[in-house]
Design a protein around this motif. Structure first.
Motif, PDB file in Angstrom:
ATOM      1  N   LYS A  24       6.757   5.592   6.146  1.00  0.00           N
ATOM      2  CA  LYS A  24       5.925   4.474   6.628  1.00  0.00           C
ATOM      3  C   LYS A  24       5.343   3.699   5.452  1.00  0.00           C
ATOM      4  O   LYS A  24       5.253   2.466   5.483  1.00  0.00           O
ATOM      5  CB  LYS A  24       4.811   4.999   7.518  1.00  0.00           C
ATOM      6  N   LEU A  25       4.940   4.433   4.401  1.00  0.00           N
ATOM      7  CA  LEU A  25       4.411   3.779   3.203  1.00  0.00           C
ATOM      8  C   LEU A  25       5.493   2.936   2.544  1.00  0.00           C
ATOM      9  O   LEU A  25       5.211   1.849   2.029  1.00  0.00           O
ATOM     10  CB  LEU A  25       3.863   4.826   2.233  1.00  0.00           C
ATOM     11  N   SER A  28       5.756  -0.285   4.470  1.00  0.00           N
ATOM     12  CA  SER A  28       4.569  -1.112   4.203  1.00  0.00           C
ATOM     13  C   SER A  28       4.619  -1.733   2.811  1.00  0.00           C
ATOM     14  O   SER A  28       4.277  -2.908   2.637  1.00  0.00           O
ATOM     15  CB  SER A  28       3.304  -0.269   4.344  1.00  0.00           C
ATOM     16  N   SER A  29       5.040  -0.954   1.827  1.00  0.00           N
ATOM     17  CA  SER A  29       5.095  -1.492   0.461  1.00  0.00           C
ATOM     18  C   SER A  29       6.127  -2.610   0.360  1.00  0.00           C
ATOM     19  O   SER A  29       5.911  -3.590  -0.356  1.00  0.00           O
ATOM     20  CB  SER A  29       5.402  -0.380  -0.543  1.00  0.00           C
TER      21      SER A  29
END
Length: 92
Positions: A24-25, A28-29
């Motif tokens: 998920k990170l 998002s990044s």
């Protein structure tokens, strides 16, 4: 769907849409990085912003590498016990 999840799906017989926090990170990044890249289209962006964007690219690259390692770990644990953490898991 990547190859690892295909193997897990074949072993389980069904697909459980599990994600990792680092996955998920990663997404998002990439979204933040794409938004920052739009700034490069403008001529009046200060050089500090351009340097910040470059460091954001490096940080996003590190997040991608760590996320891939986390996904490998996740898939290995799922291959050992495909039903881990699910309601229909045997013995739970």
């Amino acid at each position: 769907m990547d190859i690892g999840m295909i193997v897990v799906a074949i072993l389980e017989g069904t697909i459980h849409g599990d994600t990792t926090h680092l996955g998920k990170l990663w997404v998002s990044s990439m979204m933040v990085l794409f938004a920052l890249e739009l700034l490069r289209l403008f001529e009046s962006v200060p050089w500090r912003a351009r340097v910040t964007i470059q460091y954001a690219e490096y940080l996003a690259g590190i997040i991608v590498i760590v996320s891939i390692a986390d996904k490998i770990r996740f898939l290995r644990s799922r291959l050992k016990n495909p039903y881990k953490g699910h309601k229909e898991a045997p013995g739970e």
